[in-house]
Write an enzyme that holds these catalytic residues in place. Sequence first.
Site, PDB file in Angstrom:
ATOM      1  N   PHE A  49      36.239  38.014  43.004  1.00  0.00           N
ATOM      2  CA  PHE A  49      36.766  37.253  44.079  1.00  0.00           C
ATOM      3  C   PHE A  49      36.230  35.778  43.619  1.00  0.00           C
ATOM      4  O   PHE A  49      34.906  35.581  44.119  1.00  0.00           O
ATOM      5  CB  PHE A  49      36.121  37.627  45.350  1.00  0.00           C
ATOM      6  CG  PHE A  49      36.739  38.866  45.960  1.00  0.00           C
ATOM      7  CD1 PHE A  49      37.621  38.905  46.874  1.00  0.00           C
ATOM      8  CD2 PHE A  49      36.285  40.142  45.586  1.00  0.00           C
ATOM      9  CE1 PHE A  49      38.234  40.219  47.457  1.00  0.00           C
ATOM     10  CE2 PHE A  49      36.909  41.427  45.839  1.00  0.00           C
ATOM     11  CZ  PHE A  49      37.730  41.443  46.753  1.00  0.00           C
ATOM     12  N   ASP A  50      37.036  34.995  43.101  1.00  0.00           N
ATOM     13  CA  ASP A  50      36.385  33.830  42.357  1.00  0.00           C
ATOM     14  C   ASP A  50      36.036  32.630  43.638  1.00  0.00           C
ATOM     15  O   ASP A  50      35.388  31.888  43.219  1.00  0.00           O
ATOM     16  CB  ASP A  50      37.402  33.153  41.521  1.00  0.00           C
ATOM     17  CG  ASP A  50      37.542  33.704  40.212  1.00  0.00           C
ATOM     18  OD1 ASP A  50      36.588  34.886  40.033  1.00  0.00           O
ATOM     19  OD2 ASP A  50      38.367  33.444  39.412  1.00  0.00           O
ATOM     20  N   HIS A  77      45.521  41.918  33.900  1.00  0.00           N
ATOM     21  CA  HIS A  77      44.596  41.786  35.205  1.00  0.00           C
ATOM     22  C   HIS A  77      45.795  41.051  36.184  1.00  0.00           C
ATOM     23  O   HIS A  77      46.569  40.311  35.773  1.00  0.00           O
ATOM     24  CB  HIS A  77      43.601  40.998  34.955  1.00  0.00           C
ATOM     25  CG  HIS A  77      43.747  39.839  34.167  1.00  0.00           C
ATOM     26  ND1 HIS A  77      43.814  39.740  32.868  1.00  0.00           N
ATOM     27  CD2 HIS A  77      43.892  38.350  34.672  1.00  0.00           C
ATOM     28  CE1 HIS A  77      43.999  38.513  32.532  1.00  0.00           C
ATOM     29  NE2 HIS A  77      44.134  37.680  33.659  1.00  0.00           N
ATOM     30  N   TYR A 119      37.786  30.953  32.960  1.00  0.00           N
ATOM     31  CA  TYR A 119      39.035  30.524  33.448  1.00  0.00           C
ATOM     32  C   TYR A 119      38.902  29.329  34.445  1.00  0.00           C
ATOM     33  O   TYR A 119      38.008  28.836  34.947  1.00  0.00           O
ATOM     34  CB  TYR A 119      39.453  31.820  34.460  1.00  0.00           C
ATOM     35  CG  TYR A 119      40.704  32.208  34.180  1.00  0.00           C
ATOM     36  CD1 TYR A 119      41.076  33.148  33.184  1.00  0.00           C
ATOM     37  CD2 TYR A 119      41.710  31.739  35.094  1.00  0.00           C
ATOM     38  CE1 TYR A 119      42.467  33.362  33.031  1.00  0.00           C
ATOM     39  CE2 TYR A 119      43.146  32.110  34.924  1.00  0.00           C
ATOM     40  CZ  TYR A 119      43.464  33.057  33.800  1.00  0.00           C
ATOM     41  OH  TYR A 119      44.805  33.458  33.382  1.00  0.00           O
TER      42      TYR A 119
END
Length: 694
Positions: free
Chosen positions: A328-329, A463, A413
């Site tokens: 959960f970024d 993903h 990312y």
Amino acid sequence: MSMEAVNSNPPISVATHDFPHPFAPLNKDEIKRAAELLRSTWPANTEIYFKAITLEEPAKADALPFLNAEHNGSSVPAIPRRAFVAYYLRRTNKFHEAIVNISQTQVERNVRLGPNVHSWGDAEEIMEIERVALEDEGVKKEIAKLQLPEGTVVISDPWIYGADGVGDDERMYQCYLYIRDPQNPSEADSNHYALPLSISPVIATETMTVARIDHLPTGADATIKGPQPYKPLSANEYLPEHQQLRADLRPLQVVQPEGASFKVTEQGTSNIVEWQKWFFRIGYNYREGPILYDVRYDDRSLFYRVALSDLNIPYADPRHPFHKKAAFDLGDAGAGAMANNLKLGCDCLGAIHYLDGIISTGNGDAMTMDNAVCIHEQDGGIGWKHTNYRTGRGVVVRNRELVIQTIITVSNYEYILAYMFNQAGEFTYEVRATGILSTQPVDEGIDVPFGTVVHPGVLAGHHQHIFSLRVDPLLDGVKNRVTYDEAHAMPRSELNPHGIGYTVNETVLEQSGGYDLDPDSNRTFKIQNAAVRNPVNGKPVAYKIHAPTFQKMLADTDSYNHKRAEFADHNIYVTRYADGELYSGGKYTNQSRGGAGVRGWANRKDDIVDQDIVVFVQFGINHIPRIEDFPVMPCEVIKVSLKPVNFFDKNPALDVPPSEQRVNKSVLVSELHQQPVTEGKVDGSGEVCCTSKL
């Protein structure tokens, strides 16, 4: 860093006051004061590790009268400043949260949280985790078995541990190891994701020690072989100095000779933005990054609060330990805490205004996130056009857009996150996903159905990226509803003898819950205020939600991934408003068990017809990696738009000045480059002589 901007609209009247606005982020002094007050509740020698000290937003029942008075020019009530504080007792897993009333210098709430409730990571902790993993003697012994070339630099990427219910009650990190190119080990920006190792230490955060060392499967199944001697592999760098750069790209400059058309008014840590009839206030916190409050168009209220609520990235590889990769970024790291320092002429082009963010540090101090947000305008192509074919006269208007942008880096990312506004009363939230794939080692010649080999010895797992945008509407007032339209074919009848007719029917959502798009019926959700009617057609004023369809979470309903990412199973969730229900995956997502997010709130089955409601809009991509995504991924762009429906009495962009050459100053390529033109001229003998016009 900022620049002066020119406002083309008359200013909107907003009352001024000597105390911080209720939506203003905590300033540095307030953060330090909250830390001091919290420390005073513990014995003097207690070491506290602050995970967050941020604004505790006022109850909506208190904030709405304030906003109304502010816009009416009346005296505004003072609302106490409160801080939300999350913290550990250092070198323990004793996690607490507190509410500190800064205005009244008292701690109003201070509780230890229960089992399976853990905090997010932060920069201080991640750096410590990296050190612990690489300095552990057991890890060094396993690395030695690889027989790496002398001088090789090993890199550790700490990952939030995830959850599978197996020995994961305590807070941990899973570290994935890589190496820099052994031929160039001093290059700190080397793409280590092209050289993954099969060793994965697990770190216990309470003791900051290695709890165990996992070995990664590298074949077609879950078989573990253990460390094998290193076989030299080629590097795969993204840095420009490693490329043969194109030489035929000419400059493209965004020039605004009279400055920008927006106005930014700073009020302490809060900023008001006015542009082309839009008005809103920008806040900032460690988790959501930039937040929009009190969004209005032409002095009509649209949204009380808008922000990205959550983001989950579940991976497809079913083998241990990859099956737990489901970050959960926002909840595990934080968009505000991971924001880039945006650079002039690089991340945003044109006439730029930057905003800083302020977040807390582990020792209770405050830290400035320089240039965390950029504000700029851009040309969005043609806004509208019509040519009267009888007269040949065409009228064309460009679509100018205002962009509020932040860029976050979460380990490998990047997400480029932008609120966008146009002159037709439309609001868009845009995500551009880029950065580097999370990689793992794979044996030569192996192909698996849950990942793509993107470089020799490198597997990138499939993903999903599932986003949740929280929209708290205030559409011409607080009492709103959600409806959806569907288009259906009419049966053949006397009215429809040729079978070509279709109708659009509207359905009102009556209970809180999760709801889905249906492309086959063109199902379109709308937020309405049924008490305010359009003067032309009498229909309720509304904004429709344009969200792309996406594949919902593929993990089954009994999985921890599904239980934890509560928003990932429906296109939208609609709930009855409740203070504090901001994060659709729950307040604490790290190793969470589920049950504390939007699915649970929606299951209350509250009445949502003409009530104070909240809409969570989900969107995303199923990222099946391709070779072209490595070593760095071209941007994948997804957007959610909110567009007026019967809100205005005509196209609200009619008053935008037409696009004209005298303003735009475009040039012909042939003139700009003095492109040669050849003409043939017949002489007296009938011969053609060719001459150049250059």
